[in-house]
Design a protein around this motif. Structure first.
Motif, PDB file in Angstrom:
ATOM      1  N   GLN A 197     -55.183  32.385  21.937  1.00  0.00           N
ATOM      2  CA  GLN A 197     -55.042  31.336  23.115  1.00  0.00           C
ATOM      3  C   GLN A 197     -53.556  30.205  23.645  1.00  0.00           C
ATOM      4  O   GLN A 197     -54.004  29.653  24.789  1.00  0.00           O
ATOM      5  N   GLY A 198     -53.285  29.965  22.456  1.00  0.00           N
ATOM      6  CA  GLY A 198     -52.079  29.259  22.358  1.00  0.00           C
ATOM      7  C   GLY A 198     -53.267  27.505  22.068  1.00  0.00           C
ATOM      8  O   GLY A 198     -51.977  26.999  22.160  1.00  0.00           O
ATOM      9  N   ASP A 199     -53.908  27.689  21.662  1.00  0.00           N
ATOM     10  CA  ASP A 199     -55.069  26.252  21.218  1.00  0.00           C
ATOM     11  C   ASP A 199     -53.499  25.814  19.981  1.00  0.00           C
ATOM     12  O   ASP A 199     -54.050  24.490  18.918  1.00  0.00           O
ATOM     13  N   VAL A 200     -53.369  26.762  19.145  1.00  0.00           N
ATOM     14  CA  VAL A 200     -52.850  26.658  17.354  1.00  0.00           C
ATOM     15  C   VAL A 200     -51.752  27.273  17.428  1.00  0.00           C
ATOM     16  O   VAL A 200     -51.717  28.554  18.004  1.00  0.00           O
ATOM     17  N   HIS A 201     -51.084  26.160  17.110  1.00  0.00           N
ATOM     18  CA  HIS A 201     -49.200  26.997  16.264  1.00  0.00           C
ATOM     19  C   HIS A 201     -48.685  26.904  15.006  1.00  0.00           C
ATOM     20  O   HIS A 201     -49.388  25.751  14.445  1.00  0.00           O
ATOM     21  N   ILE A 202     -48.494  27.843  14.694  1.00  0.00           N
ATOM     22  CA  ILE A 202     -48.134  28.166  13.180  1.00  0.00           C
ATOM     23  C   ILE A 202     -46.627  27.570  13.406  1.00  0.00           C
ATOM     24  O   ILE A 202     -45.398  28.105  13.812  1.00  0.00           O
ATOM     25  N   THR A 203     -46.039  27.082  12.621  1.00  0.00           N
ATOM     26  CA  THR A 203     -44.947  26.338  12.283  1.00  0.00           C
ATOM     27  C   THR A 203     -43.997  27.456  10.997  1.00  0.00           C
ATOM     28  O   THR A 203     -45.001  26.705  10.172  1.00  0.00           O
ATOM     29  N   LEU A 204     -43.408  27.701  11.284  1.00  0.00           N
ATOM     30  CA  LEU A 204     -42.630  28.721  10.545  1.00  0.00           C
ATOM     31  C   LEU A 204     -41.265  28.147   9.745  1.00  0.00           C
ATOM     32  O   LEU A 204     -40.006  27.848  10.689  1.00  0.00           O
ATOM     33  N   SER A 205     -40.597  27.349   8.617  1.00  0.00           N
ATOM     34  CA  SER A 205     -40.064  26.992   8.590  1.00  0.00           C
ATOM     35  C   SER A 205     -38.836  27.566   7.747  1.00  0.00           C
ATOM     36  O   SER A 205     -37.563  27.428   8.009  1.00  0.00           O
ATOM     37  N   GLY A 206     -39.356  28.537   7.362  1.00  0.00           N
ATOM     38  CA  GLY A 206     -38.290  29.644   6.612  1.00  0.00           C
ATOM     39  C   GLY A 206     -38.924  31.361   6.249  1.00  0.00           C
ATOM     40  O   GLY A 206     -39.942  31.268   6.275  1.00  0.00           O
ATOM     41  N   GLU A 207     -38.186  31.821   6.302  1.00  0.00           N
ATOM     42  CA  GLU A 207     -38.323  33.205   6.132  1.00  0.00           C
ATOM     43  C   GLU A 207     -37.017  34.038   5.064  1.00  0.00           C
ATOM     44  O   GLU A 207     -35.926  33.764   5.878  1.00  0.00           O
ATOM     45  N   PHE A 208     -37.928  35.301   3.936  1.00  0.00           N
ATOM     46  CA  PHE A 208     -37.198  35.719   3.470  1.00  0.00           C
ATOM     47  C   PHE A 208     -37.355  36.979   2.910  1.00  0.00           C
ATOM     48  O   PHE A 208     -38.066  37.344   3.175  1.00  0.00           O
ATOM     49  N   GLU A 209     -35.926  37.528   2.477  1.00  0.00           N
ATOM     50  CA  GLU A 209     -36.207  38.831   1.822  1.00  0.00           C
ATOM     51  C   GLU A 209     -37.210  39.004   0.686  1.00  0.00           C
ATOM     52  O   GLU A 209     -37.430  37.756   0.032  1.00  0.00           O
ATOM     53  N   LEU A 210     -37.848  39.934   0.501  1.00  0.00           N
ATOM     54  CA  LEU A 210     -38.384  40.068  -0.852  1.00  0.00           C
ATOM     55  C   LEU A 210     -37.413  40.209  -2.044  1.00  0.00           C
ATOM     56  O   LEU A 210     -38.240  38.732  -2.850  1.00  0.00           O
ATOM     57  N   ALA A 211     -36.655  39.888  -1.878  1.00  0.00           N
ATOM     58  CA  ALA A 211     -35.738  40.002  -3.198  1.00  0.00           C
ATOM     59  C   ALA A 211     -35.439  38.795  -3.587  1.00  0.00           C
ATOM     60  O   ALA A 211     -35.058  38.465  -4.451  1.00  0.00           O
ATOM     61  N   GLU A 212     -35.625  37.632  -2.208  1.00  0.00           N
ATOM     62  CA  GLU A 212     -35.252  36.314  -2.577  1.00  0.00           C
ATOM     63  C   GLU A 212     -36.654  35.381  -2.498  1.00  0.00           C
ATOM     64  O   GLU A 212     -36.553  34.422  -1.937  1.00  0.00           O
ATOM     65  N   GLY A 213     -37.514  35.799  -3.175  1.00  0.00           N
ATOM     66  CA  GLY A 213     -38.888  35.260  -3.130  1.00  0.00           C
ATOM     67  C   GLY A 213     -38.678  34.233  -4.364  1.00  0.00           C
ATOM     68  O   GLY A 213     -39.289  32.934  -4.267  1.00  0.00           O
ATOM     69  N   ALA A 214     -37.716  34.257  -5.572  1.00  0.00           N
ATOM     70  CA  ALA A 214     -37.438  32.975  -6.136  1.00  0.00           C
ATOM     71  C   ALA A 214     -36.926  31.664  -4.697  1.00  0.00           C
ATOM     72  O   ALA A 214     -36.905  30.705  -4.971  1.00  0.00           O
ATOM     73  N   LEU A 215     -36.154  32.204  -4.520  1.00  0.00           N
ATOM     74  CA  LEU A 215     -35.096  30.910  -2.952  1.00  0.00           C
ATOM     75  C   LEU A 215     -36.960  29.609  -2.559  1.00  0.00           C
ATOM     76  O   LEU A 215     -36.555  29.252  -2.104  1.00  0.00           O
ATOM     77  N   ALA A 216     -37.717  31.138  -1.888  1.00  0.00           N
ATOM     78  CA  ALA A 216     -38.742  30.599  -1.588  1.00  0.00           C
ATOM     79  C   ALA A 216     -40.340  29.440  -2.269  1.00  0.00           C
ATOM     80  O   ALA A 216     -40.644  29.076  -2.072  1.00  0.00           O
ATOM     81  N   HIS A 217     -40.114  30.023  -3.790  1.00  0.00           N
ATOM     82  CA  HIS A 217     -40.552  29.242  -4.676  1.00  0.00           C
ATOM     83  C   HIS A 217     -39.697  28.007  -4.799  1.00  0.00           C
ATOM     84  O   HIS A 217     -40.379  26.799  -5.317  1.00  0.00           O
ATOM     85  N   GLN A 218     -38.429  27.911  -4.837  1.00  0.00           N
ATOM     86  CA  GLN A 218     -37.873  27.008  -4.975  1.00  0.00           C
ATOM     87  C   GLN A 218     -37.683  25.887  -3.971  1.00  0.00           C
ATOM     88  O   GLN A 218     -38.459  24.696  -4.494  1.00  0.00           O
ATOM     89  N   ALA A 219     -37.891  26.644  -2.532  1.00  0.00           N
ATOM     90  CA  ALA A 219     -38.548  25.362  -1.753  1.00  0.00           C
ATOM     91  C   ALA A 219     -39.406  24.894  -1.845  1.00  0.00           C
ATOM     92  O   ALA A 219     -39.629  24.039  -1.488  1.00  0.00           O
ATOM     93  N   ILE A 220     -40.473  25.571  -1.781  1.00  0.00           N
ATOM     94  CA  ILE A 220     -42.249  24.489  -2.364  1.00  0.00           C
ATOM     95  C   ILE A 220     -41.379  24.103  -3.127  1.00  0.00           C
ATOM     96  O   ILE A 220     -42.419  23.005  -3.175  1.00  0.00           O
TER      97      ILE A 220
END
Length: 321
Positions: free
Chosen positions: A277-300
């Motif tokens: 309905q557009g009442d809530v929005h999710i902000t996505l700040s990053g998208e990584f390939e599966l092989a780049e999971g370590a980079l996602a963990h570093q960001a967190i």
């Protein structure tokens, strides 16, 4: 199929790609070809060897983390009636001990999944664990009512930015702590008062509230007890420091509730409706390939992630084409 596994507890570099055969769904199960998987702080904590899921899985390494998935039903097992092959779905799966989301496919009970209708696969992967944590913290544990004043600590993160929107939509007055660069973002999604947690007097700036949703834990969670009105509640999410905050609350005669999120298909469906309905929005700040999971963990682990991070699987290209 390929999966990204924790091969030993330690730094993000312990995450390794390993091949595996697709599993065959049993009674009441379905196999999902995953397009996106959500990345959550609990994944990084478990990989570092911290918390309950790490303690329970230390003899089972290599182990595949990940609780948030979105994808397409590829095969149904006998007795699975609510989903069909080709259905787009999302869910919080395998929580808290099985995991399995950092993979190209997963077999789960059909009851762990909700159909996606009018919400993208990427948004569906980002929502479940963070959304359910926010929802259950505010309403199940916090008993939030319209018109109350709620303080959300670390409001710009995955759980926090959804909690701001849920509380605001419910008619609460929303006070947040966040770094100054996130104040405009949070005001734009429903926060009425923004306080910089770097300020020495942030507790005084907040004033009194009916409910605190503590997403930081530790000393910040303890300090926030001073903001709770008589008869109010503090709900603390980080499990590692929950007991020390409960003890501090007991000494001050303030009700403190620890929580562990749990799967709930009805709540997830309600949140998907708010997204649609557009009442809530999710902000996505990053998208990584599966092989780049370590980079996602570093960001967190580096902190200051606004909203959510997701891993993208090869199947995303096919189903988004």
């Amino acid at each position: 199929m390929t999966q990204l596994q924790i091969t030993a507890f330690g730094a993000p570099s312990v995450l390794k790609l390993n091949p595996s055969l697709d599993k065959v769904p049993a009674e009441g199960e379905v196999r999902v070809r995953i397009c996106f998987a959500g990345v959550n702080p609990i994944d990084a904590k478990t990989r570092a060897g911290l918390g309950w899921a790490a303690a329970q899985n230390k003899e089972k390494l290599p182990w595949t983390p990940g609780y948030d998935v979105a994808g397409v039903v590829e095969k149904t097992g006998p007795g699975a009636t609510s989903l069909q092959e080709g259905d787009p779905v999302c869910g919080m799966v395998g929580f808290p001990l099985a995991g399995g989301g950092y993979a190209e496919s997963i077999v789960v009970s059909e009851h762990e999944l909700v159909k996606l209708d009018g919400v993208s696969l990427k948004q569906g992967a980002a929502l479940p664990l963070a959304g359910l944590t926010a929802w259950q913290g505010l309403f199940e544990h916090g008993g939030l009512k319209g018109g109350q004043r709620v303080l959300i600590l670390a409001a710009a993160g995955g759980v926090g930015h959804l909690a701001v929107q849920f509380a605001s939509a419910y008619g609460a007055e929303v006070v947040v702590t966040a770094s100054k660069e996130n104040h405009g973002f949070l005001h734009g999604i429903g926060a009425t008062t923004m306080v910089d947690y770097h300020d020495a007097d942030w507790v005084a700036q907040v004033g009194q509230v009916d409910l605190v949703l503590d997403l930081m834990g530790g000393e910040s969670g303890k300090a926030a007890l001073a903001c709770v009105k008589q008869g109010g509640t503090l709900v603390t999410v980080p499990t590692i420091t929950a007991q020390s905050i409960k003890d501090a609350g007991a000494a001050s005669e303030i009700a403190v509730s620890g929580m562990l999120v749990h799967p709930d298909g009805k709540q997830l469906a309600q949140m998907l409706m708010l997204l649609r309905q557009g009442d809530v929005h999710i902000t996505l700040s990053g998208e990584f390939e599966l092989a780049e999971g370590a980079l996602a963990h570093q960001a967190i682990e580096n902190g200051h992630v606004r909203g959510k991070l997701v891993l993208r699987m090869p199947a995303a290209e096919r189903h988004l084409a």
